[in-house]
Design an enzyme around this catalytic site. Structure first.
Site, PDB file in Angstrom:
ATOM      1  N   CYS A  45       6.554  -6.957   8.114  1.00  0.00           N
ATOM      2  CA  CYS A  45       7.596  -6.346   8.942  1.00  0.00           C
ATOM      3  C   CYS A  45       7.960  -7.316  10.049  1.00  0.00           C
ATOM      4  O   CYS A  45       7.099  -7.913  10.678  1.00  0.00           O
ATOM      5  CB  CYS A  45       7.088  -5.036   9.545  1.00  0.00           C
ATOM      6  SG  CYS A  45       8.334  -4.200  10.559  1.00  0.00           S
ATOM      7  N   GLU A  94      10.127  -1.820   8.095  1.00  0.00           N
ATOM      8  CA  GLU A  94      11.129  -1.057   8.845  1.00  0.00           C
ATOM      9  C   GLU A  94      12.194  -0.617   7.834  1.00  0.00           C
ATOM     10  O   GLU A  94      12.991  -1.441   7.366  1.00  0.00           O
ATOM     11  CB  GLU A  94      11.727  -1.946   9.949  1.00  0.00           C
ATOM     12  CG  GLU A  94      12.976  -1.404  10.610  1.00  0.00           C
ATOM     13  CD  GLU A  94      12.877   0.052  11.067  1.00  0.00           C
ATOM     14  OE1 GLU A  94      11.944   0.397  11.804  1.00  0.00           O
ATOM     15  OE2 GLU A  94      13.737   0.847  10.645  1.00  0.00           O
ATOM     16  N   CYS A 123       5.883  -4.933  16.356  1.00  0.00           N
ATOM     17  CA  CYS A 123       5.373  -4.094  17.456  1.00  0.00           C
ATOM     18  C   CYS A 123       3.946  -4.521  17.781  1.00  0.00           C
ATOM     19  O   CYS A 123       3.164  -4.848  16.889  1.00  0.00           O
ATOM     20  CB  CYS A 123       5.410  -2.622  17.070  1.00  0.00           C
ATOM     21  SG  CYS A 123       7.070  -2.093  16.638  1.00  0.00           S
ATOM     22  N   CYS A 165       0.732  -2.789  15.994  1.00  0.00           N
ATOM     23  CA  CYS A 165       0.797  -2.412  14.577  1.00  0.00           C
ATOM     24  C   CYS A 165       0.267  -3.494  13.643  1.00  0.00           C
ATOM     25  O   CYS A 165       0.646  -4.660  13.759  1.00  0.00           O
ATOM     26  CB  CYS A 165       2.247  -2.092  14.213  1.00  0.00           C
ATOM     27  SG  CYS A 165       2.491  -1.776  12.467  1.00  0.00           S
ATOM     28  N   GLU A 195       0.820  -1.207   0.000  1.00  0.00           N
ATOM     29  CA  GLU A 195       0.000   0.000   0.000  1.00  0.00           C
ATOM     30  C   GLU A 195       0.857   1.262   0.000  1.00  0.00           C
ATOM     31  O   GLU A 195       1.929   1.304   0.604  1.00  0.00           O
ATOM     32  CB  GLU A 195      -0.912   0.011   1.229  1.00  0.00           C
ATOM     33  CG  GLU A 195      -1.936  -1.090   1.160  1.00  0.00           C
ATOM     34  CD  GLU A 195      -2.915  -1.076   2.329  1.00  0.00           C
ATOM     35  OE1 GLU A 195      -3.760  -1.978   2.385  1.00  0.00           O
ATOM     36  OE2 GLU A 195      -2.832  -0.181   3.175  1.00  0.00           O
ATOM     37  N   HIS A 253       7.368   5.913  21.632  1.00  0.00           N
ATOM     38  CA  HIS A 253       6.121   5.343  22.169  1.00  0.00           C
ATOM     39  C   HIS A 253       6.078   5.059  23.665  1.00  0.00           C
ATOM     40  O   HIS A 253       5.025   4.688  24.184  1.00  0.00           O
ATOM     41  CB  HIS A 253       5.718   4.061  21.426  1.00  0.00           C
ATOM     42  CG  HIS A 253       5.564   4.228  19.951  1.00  0.00           C
ATOM     43  ND1 HIS A 253       5.125   5.383  19.360  1.00  0.00           N
ATOM     44  CD2 HIS A 253       5.801   3.375  18.915  1.00  0.00           C
ATOM     45  CE1 HIS A 253       5.103   5.240  18.043  1.00  0.00           C
ATOM     46  NE2 HIS A 253       5.507   4.035  17.739  1.00  0.00           N
ATOM     47  N   CYS A 295      -1.206   5.472   9.028  1.00  0.00           N
ATOM     48  CA  CYS A 295      -0.044   4.620   9.274  1.00  0.00           C
ATOM     49  C   CYS A 295      -0.428   3.498  10.218  1.00  0.00           C
ATOM     50  O   CYS A 295      -1.190   3.695  11.150  1.00  0.00           O
ATOM     51  CB  CYS A 295       1.072   5.425   9.926  1.00  0.00           C
ATOM     52  SG  CYS A 295       1.733   6.676   8.859  1.00  0.00           S
ATOM     53  N   CYS A 352       3.165   8.478   1.409  1.00  0.00           N
ATOM     54  CA  CYS A 352       3.694   7.567   2.424  1.00  0.00           C
ATOM     55  C   CYS A 352       4.046   6.259   1.713  1.00  0.00           C
ATOM     56  O   CYS A 352       3.178   5.631   1.099  1.00  0.00           O
ATOM     57  CB  CYS A 352       2.619   7.343   3.488  1.00  0.00           C
ATOM     58  SG  CYS A 352       3.075   6.146   4.741  1.00  0.00           S
ATOM     59  N   SER A 399      10.255   6.056  16.378  1.00  0.00           N
ATOM     60  CA  SER A 399       9.081   5.572  17.097  1.00  0.00           C
ATOM     61  C   SER A 399       9.492   5.243  18.526  1.00  0.00           C
ATOM     62  O   SER A 399      10.043   4.182  18.779  1.00  0.00           O
ATOM     63  CB  SER A 399       8.538   4.313  16.402  1.00  0.00           C
ATOM     64  OG  SER A 399       8.030   4.664  15.143  1.00  0.00           O
ATOM     65  N   SER A 414      11.063   7.128   9.046  1.00  0.00           N
ATOM     66  CA  SER A 414      10.680   6.747  10.406  1.00  0.00           C
ATOM     67  C   SER A 414      11.212   5.347  10.712  1.00  0.00           C
ATOM     68  O   SER A 414      11.056   4.417   9.924  1.00  0.00           O
ATOM     69  CB  SER A 414       9.155   6.752  10.515  1.00  0.00           C
ATOM     70  OG  SER A 414       8.752   6.242  11.767  1.00  0.00           O
TER      71      SER A 414
HETATM   72  N1  SAH Z   1       8.603   0.820  10.855  1.00  0.00           N
HETATM   73  C1  SAH Z   1       8.764   2.210  10.985  1.00  0.00           C
HETATM   74  C2  SAH Z   1       7.978   2.986   9.965  1.00  0.00           C
HETATM   75  C3  SAH Z   1       6.591   2.497   9.671  1.00  0.00           C
HETATM   76  S1  SAH Z   1       5.399   2.691  10.953  1.00  0.00           S
HETATM   77  C4  SAH Z   1       8.441   2.656  12.397  1.00  0.00           C
HETATM   78  O1  SAH Z   1       7.948   1.851  13.161  1.00  0.00           O
HETATM   79  O2  SAH Z   1       8.729   3.800  12.721  1.00  0.00           O
HETATM   80  C5  SAH Z   1       5.092   4.426  10.913  1.00  0.00           C
HETATM   81  C6  SAH Z   1       4.505   4.994  12.207  1.00  0.00           C
HETATM   82  O3  SAH Z   1       3.160   4.532  12.382  1.00  0.00           O
HETATM   83  C7  SAH Z   1       5.276   4.549  13.438  1.00  0.00           C
HETATM   84  O4  SAH Z   1       5.500   5.601  14.331  1.00  0.00           O
HETATM   85  C8  SAH Z   1       4.342   3.520  14.006  1.00  0.00           C
HETATM   86  O5  SAH Z   1       4.602   3.313  15.339  1.00  0.00           O
HETATM   87  C9  SAH Z   1       2.988   4.123  13.706  1.00  0.00           C
HETATM   88  N2  SAH Z   1       1.879   3.172  13.836  1.00  0.00           N
HETATM   89  C10 SAH Z   1       1.889   1.848  13.675  1.00  0.00           C
HETATM   90  N3  SAH Z   1       0.679   1.321  13.924  1.00  0.00           N
HETATM   91  C11 SAH Z   1      -0.135   2.348  14.249  1.00  0.00           C
HETATM   92  C12 SAH Z   1      -1.506   2.437  14.609  1.00  0.00           C
HETATM   93  N4  SAH Z   1      -2.290   1.373  14.654  1.00  0.00           N
HETATM   94  N5  SAH Z   1      -2.001   3.658  14.877  1.00  0.00           N
HETATM   95  C13 SAH Z   1      -1.220   4.773  14.808  1.00  0.00           C
HETATM   96  N6  SAH Z   1       0.071   4.733  14.460  1.00  0.00           N
HETATM   97  C14 SAH Z   1       0.627   3.541  14.190  1.00  0.00           C
HETATM   98 FE1  SF4 Z   2       7.162  -2.665  11.824  1.00  0.00          FE
HETATM   99 FE2  SF4 Z   2       6.967  -0.018  12.280  1.00  0.00          FE
HETATM  100 FE3  SF4 Z   2       4.823  -1.631  12.518  1.00  0.00          FE
HETATM  101 FE4  SF4 Z   2       6.769  -1.771  14.321  1.00  0.00          FE
HETATM  102  S1  SF4 Z   2       5.435   0.017  13.916  1.00  0.00           S
HETATM  103  S2  SF4 Z   2       5.752  -3.529  13.330  1.00  0.00           S
HETATM  104  S3  SF4 Z   2       8.561  -1.410  13.037  1.00  0.00           S
HETATM  105  S4  SF4 Z   2       5.963  -1.193  10.654  1.00  0.00           S
END
Ligand code: SAH
Ligand code: SF4
Length: 353
Positions: free
Chosen positions: A112, A165, A116, A119, A92, A221, A341, A105, A219, A196
């Protein structure tokens, strides 16, 4: 056998490859102009390029290797493209419209591996890295969509925040950035590009050493290791201290603020005490970082998490402000089509594979 995308070459790589095949550097300049300025989608459309050179390129490459599977448009103009790779995998890409321009984006991996706990992208283990041609191809897909709509506007900003990532696909991500920055091509300013990461400290250092001049978002968090490990298992291997050290290294070489991303999860990391701890962690970096609070987009499979109440978001925000920490709340785009995201590669993909 599928041919790779020519978008996978940086300008220097294209010049080198053509040189090895007996073509002058001026040919690379011509081809580059057709790809990124005139934006043709077939080699034969490059009418002033020598025929032997075009035949050679067509023998080895395609221009665009991404197919359009579906496209969803949100009420606010956000468009989510579901794109099909040559091997059938779906990814996407999201186009967002802002007052300051168009931003895209991009996705860097199929799935991935960081996993996390909040996510959607991390629900599916990585099946492969995208090539740089496939990452550049996403920008070109969106730009050509804009060209076809005759809206005349150019993609001006990029966020590397889609599935995957980026620092786990380091070289391809760096090639992608070099290509989109190229002044004689898409010419997207380094200051308009943000990568990111979930916090791969060594890669933040290596990235800094490449001197790309692009923005870094991390990230975070959570303000302490215990909580961060609970939310992001990567924190066990790379805890907050080495991560902050890597951020400091980036800050020492770039006159750019680092964004600390912070998803607010109800009753998990959104209390006033967490904001105070975060301010302490920021410490004397107050002028150098910006905390970006992200309203959580609930993911069906992660029902243990809920979005924070508006009131908690306000208190968190105010607490940071009072501590003189620069803070913003992420504006959401395309929530009606799950284009935010972390929502990527969710419902439709599961329905299709
Ligand atoms: N893997 C990288 C980049 C992709 S995620 C990273 O983790 O930074 C991009 C951003 O979206 C990150 O800050 C991630 O933590 C956030 N994200 C992931 N799942 C989300 C969700 N369900 N709601 C809001 N933000 C989310
Ligand atoms: Fe991967 Fe970023 Fe999602 Fe974590 S937040 S699982 S690093 S895409």
């Amino acid at each position: 056998m599928h041919k790779p995308s020519i978008y996978g070459f940086t300008f220097d790589q294209l010049t080198g490859w053509l040189g090895e095949h007996g073509h002058k550097p001026s040919r690379a300049r011509q081809v580059w102009d057709w790809l990124y300025r005139k934006r043709v989608t077939a080699f034969e459309a490059m009418t002033d390029v020598n025929g032997a050179c075009l035949a050679l390129l067509a023998e080895h490459f395609e221009i665009q290797t991404l197919g359009e599977h579906t496209k969803q448009e949100s009420a606010d103009g956000t468009i989510k493209f579901l794109l099909k790779l040559q091997d059938g995998n779906l990814i996407e890409t999201v186009l967002m419209r802002h007052k300051f321009g168009l931003s895209v984006c991009v996705t860097t991996q199929v799935g991935c591996n960081i996993g996390c706990s909040f996510c959607a992208s991390g629900l599916l283990a990585k099946s492969r890295d995208l090539t740089s041609g496939e990452i550049v191809g996403q920008i070109m897909k969106v730009q050509l969509h804009q060209d076809a709509a005759q809206q005349g506007d150019l993609v001006s900003h990029i966020v590397v925040m889609g599935i995957g990532e980026p620092f786990d696909n380091f070289e391809n991500m760096v090639d992608f950035i070099e290509t989109v920055k190229d002044h004689k091509g898409l010419a997207i300013g380094a200051r308009h590009i943000t990568v990111s990461t979930s916090g791969l400290a060594d890669k933040i250092v290596a990235f800094t050493d490449r001197n790309l001049g692009v923005n870094l978002a991390v990230s975070l968090h959570a303000p302490n290791n215990e909580l961060r490990t609970r939310i992001m298992k990567i924190n066990r291997a790379i805890p907050i201290e080495p991560l902050m050290k890597a951020i400091d290294y980036y800050l020492s070489k770039n006159k750019r603020r680092v964004t600390l991303e912070y998803i607010l999860l109800k009753d998990v990391n959104d209390r006033k005490e967490h904001a105070l701890q975060l301010a302490e962690l920021v410490g004397d970096r107050r002028q150098l970082v910006n905390v970006n609070l992200i309203p959580y987009n609930p993911v069906d499979e992660h029902s243990q998490y809920q979005r924070s109440e508006q009131e908690s978001i306000r208190i968190f925000y105010d607490t940071l402000k009072k501590q003189s920490v620069s803070v913003s709340v992420r504006l959401e785009h395309g929530t009606d089509i799950d284009a935010a995201c972390g929502q990527l590669r969710s419902k439709q993909i599961k329905a299709t594979v």
